[in-house]
Design a protein around this motif. Sequence first.
Motif, PDB file in Angstrom:
ATOM      1  N   ILE A  51       0.864  -1.181   0.000  1.00 18.53           N
ATOM      2  CA  ILE A  51       0.000   0.000   0.000  1.00 18.53           C
ATOM      3  C   ILE A  51       0.899   1.230   0.000  1.00 18.53           C
ATOM      4  O   ILE A  51       1.648   1.459   0.943  1.00 18.53           O
ATOM      5  CB  ILE A  51      -0.937   0.005   1.218  1.00 18.53           C
ATOM      6  N   LYS A  52       0.835   2.021  -1.057  1.00 15.07           N
ATOM      7  CA  LYS A  52       1.733   3.163  -1.222  1.00 15.07           C
ATOM      8  C   LYS A  52       1.006   4.451  -0.879  1.00 15.07           C
ATOM      9  O   LYS A  52       0.659   5.253  -1.752  1.00 15.07           O
ATOM     10  CB  LYS A  52       2.278   3.189  -2.648  1.00 15.07           C
ATOM     11  N   SER A  53       0.761   4.619   0.406  1.00 15.84           N
ATOM     12  CA  SER A  53       0.080   5.828   0.874  1.00 15.84           C
ATOM     13  C   SER A  53       0.570   6.167   2.271  1.00 15.84           C
ATOM     14  O   SER A  53       0.699   5.283   3.120  1.00 15.84           O
ATOM     15  CB  SER A  53      -1.435   5.626   0.879  1.00 15.84           C
ATOM     16  N   ILE A  54       0.794   7.446   2.503  1.00 14.76           N
ATOM     17  CA  ILE A  54       1.207   7.885   3.829  1.00 14.76           C
ATOM     18  C   ILE A  54      -0.004   8.140   4.723  1.00 14.76           C
ATOM     19  O   ILE A  54       0.128   8.317   5.934  1.00 14.76           O
ATOM     20  CB  ILE A  54       2.071   9.162   3.723  1.00 14.76           C
ATOM     21  N   GLU A  55      -1.199   8.117   4.129  1.00 11.01           N
ATOM     22  CA  GLU A  55      -2.432   8.406   4.859  1.00 11.01           C
ATOM     23  C   GLU A  55      -3.167   7.108   5.235  1.00 11.01           C
ATOM     24  O   GLU A  55      -2.878   6.038   4.703  1.00 11.01           O
ATOM     25  CB  GLU A  55      -3.355   9.281   4.002  1.00 11.01           C
ATOM     26  N   VAL A  56      -4.131   7.246   6.135  1.00 13.84           N
ATOM     27  CA  VAL A  56      -5.009   6.129   6.484  1.00 13.84           C
ATOM     28  C   VAL A  56      -5.768   5.697   5.234  1.00 13.84           C
ATOM     29  O   VAL A  56      -6.246   6.542   4.472  1.00 13.84           O
ATOM     30  CB  VAL A  56      -6.008   6.546   7.588  1.00 13.84           C
ATOM     31  N   VAL A  57      -5.858   4.378   5.020  1.00 15.50           N
ATOM     32  CA  VAL A  57      -6.534   3.868   3.819  1.00 15.50           C
ATOM     33  C   VAL A  57      -7.798   3.111   4.222  1.00 15.50           C
ATOM     34  O   VAL A  57      -7.942   2.688   5.371  1.00 15.50           O
ATOM     35  CB  VAL A  57      -5.599   2.938   3.016  1.00 15.50           C
ATOM     36  N   PRO A  58      -8.742   2.951   3.287  1.00 18.09           N
ATOM     37  CA  PRO A  58      -9.954   2.183   3.591  1.00 18.09           C
ATOM     38  C   PRO A  58      -9.619   0.771   4.076  1.00 18.09           C
ATOM     39  O   PRO A  58      -8.634   0.165   3.621  1.00 18.09           O
ATOM     40  CB  PRO A  58     -10.694   2.147   2.256  1.00 18.09           C
ATOM     41  N   LEU A  59     -10.446   0.255   4.947  1.00 15.00           N
ATOM     42  CA  LEU A  59     -10.180  -1.039   5.573  1.00 15.00           C
ATOM     43  C   LEU A  59     -10.055  -2.160   4.552  1.00 15.00           C
ATOM     44  O   LEU A  59      -9.240  -3.078   4.706  1.00 15.00           O
ATOM     45  CB  LEU A  59     -11.293  -1.361   6.581  1.00 15.00           C
ATOM     46  N   THR A  60     -10.868  -2.111   3.488  1.00 15.87           N
ATOM     47  CA  THR A  60     -10.897  -3.217   2.523  1.00 15.87           C
ATOM     48  C   THR A  60      -9.808  -3.106   1.457  1.00 15.87           C
ATOM     49  O   THR A  60      -9.793  -3.906   0.520  1.00 15.87           O
ATOM     50  CB  THR A  60     -12.267  -3.294   1.841  1.00 15.87           C
ATOM     51  N   THR A  61      -8.896  -2.156   1.588  1.00 15.98           N
ATOM     52  CA  THR A  61      -7.786  -2.048   0.651  1.00 15.98           C
ATOM     53  C   THR A  61      -6.974  -3.345   0.682  1.00 15.98           C
ATOM     54  O   THR A  61      -6.587  -3.801   1.758  1.00 15.98           O
ATOM     55  CB  THR A  61      -6.862  -0.875   1.032  1.00 15.98           C
ATOM     56  N   PRO A  62      -6.729  -3.971  -0.475  1.00 16.03           N
ATOM     57  CA  PRO A  62      -5.944  -5.225  -0.480  1.00 16.03           C
ATOM     58  C   PRO A  62      -4.609  -5.050   0.234  1.00 16.03           C
ATOM     59  O   PRO A  62      -3.878  -4.101  -0.035  1.00 16.03           O
ATOM     60  CB  PRO A  62      -5.746  -5.503  -1.974  1.00 16.03           C
TER      61      PRO A  62
END
Length: 609
Positions: free
Chosen positions: A133-144
Amino acid sequence: MERLPVEVIENILTFSKISVQDVVNFSLTCRYFYNVVTKNNKIWKTKLFQKWPQLKNLLENKHIIFQHEVRYIYELRKRTRDLLEKMPAKFYKRYEISDSDLYEWNNIMHEREEVYNYLVLDLMDIVNTEAPIKSIEVVPLTTPGNKTFQYYANKVLRYVRQLYLSKIWKDYISLPQSRQILEVGAVFVAQWCQPNIEITVEDISRKLDLIADEVKSALYTFYPNHPLFKASEEQLNLWRIENREQNEWKVNECRQLITVMREVLFQQLRFSGNNHSYYMPQNSFINEVLDKRQGLPITLAIVFEGVARRLGLRCEPISFPAHFLLRFCESLDPDSDWYYIDVFNGGQIVRKGACPHSRFSGSRDLFPVATAVQVIERMANNLEVSARQHAHPNGKITRLRSSLELLKLVNPRDISALVSLARLYMLHNMDTKPLENFLLSQEFEVPEQAQRVVHMLRDYEAHHARNDLGLFGQVEAAQRSPNLHYAVGMVMKHMTLNYKCVIYDWDPVCLAAAEWQAQNNVDKLQLKDEQPFYNVLVEDGSHRYVAQENLAPTSDREEIYLNEDVGRHFSHYFETHYVPNAEKEKEYPADKKIRHWFHHQKKLESFDL
């Protein structure tokens, strides 16, 4: 277009590159195609097995409408994700989740016979997805790849597996003893303790078959006229699934087989006892022992017995107080020769009277043959010891809980295990009512002991209401103080003990009890207890409480990701730190600025290099 033959449509839609969604979209283009697709069982059967080949053995010969089955699986997957999405907010403050908290999954399990396989397949897919997951922010729970999603999927997977295995165990112990095969019981233990690994009786049986084939090849080299080579396929298949009452061969033929077996297993294949890490749980799991060829005496004995049985030999499991051996009697004649096979020590033969330890000597009837249930109970006891010896005092208790619940299943009247389980439930604020009801339903040799445990549980329930913060309550935002240098999610190194860890919580000053502070020499720290202390997850699976002066930032996370509690607090790792999940972010909103500043500094350092 309406005259396009059904056979042509079948051939097109059953092509492996065509997805289920493609088939649905095609059916919506016109009424003719809709009727062809919805009424064609072959198309849906093919698409189901292309999408989920693991279900072929389960459904291949069933007379069902496969379109309905595909629809049910997709609807179940949606319900699974809906339920999982609710879990972080409900259980964020729970260290362990009680089985009673997962009642919705129990209801689903009773919907139809195949639902267990569908659930496990989906949950395993979630748990084993390794998508960065290439994000510095909180991501949705269902993100693979979201570790929080995987954390709760793992909790449900464990529950679903063990709920199903409880029924499998009842079926197993209802079999006649001749059909209670040891390796099947060992597979049950491995499945119970490793819910996120697919382990099947068929796979383990196949591996034992291969070893038996190697023994037969070696036997043919030395003894080509051995009568084993005249055994029919029917006989060989029967020996795989039924315990032997006696050897199928004459004394000299048995000796030839035992000699070759010992040579193949312990010299050629290098099966051996694991002396260096004796009580590591892997030594009790038959899948691990067959792969690594090391294990405890009891697991190695199950492997040896399984191979011997496939070759027409009877090896009797003997459960000594401090060791586990196989006894081999050359015939049913009481005066015939007999000896022990020490599988932990290279298949060493221990003859009567030859062993310096008197417990291995004496009459062959001195120690009775262990039943399959007794063997499995001993394996469960070994796993409990392993969990206690290798679990850090501040580590996860899931392994200990699993071993105690396994003991409760295989020996419901083991009052010692039940007391330990009761204390564990109380310590971690879990629902004790089902255990109390279980105790009341059993008959014990000393009923007073069970009654004392029941009274202990009732006293606990009366004076310790379950803390449901995180189940219904709101998470309050923590307020940072000026002396806090670090933030939740930062990867740290302990300056003295040299381990890597990640911060998941903090206190502006040390809030530990005076006894803990004394044991950990807090008064010898430079700033003593008047400094921030951080709760951290460590790479060894533990969680610890550490003074700020003992920590330094690092971007080297090493094996922190192996700590099973990472997903409880964080959704993913991004470049230099772990990103909190939504619940953790609500609790520590001000930490984001500090975390991002350190990330920015690390990036600048890398550019300078």
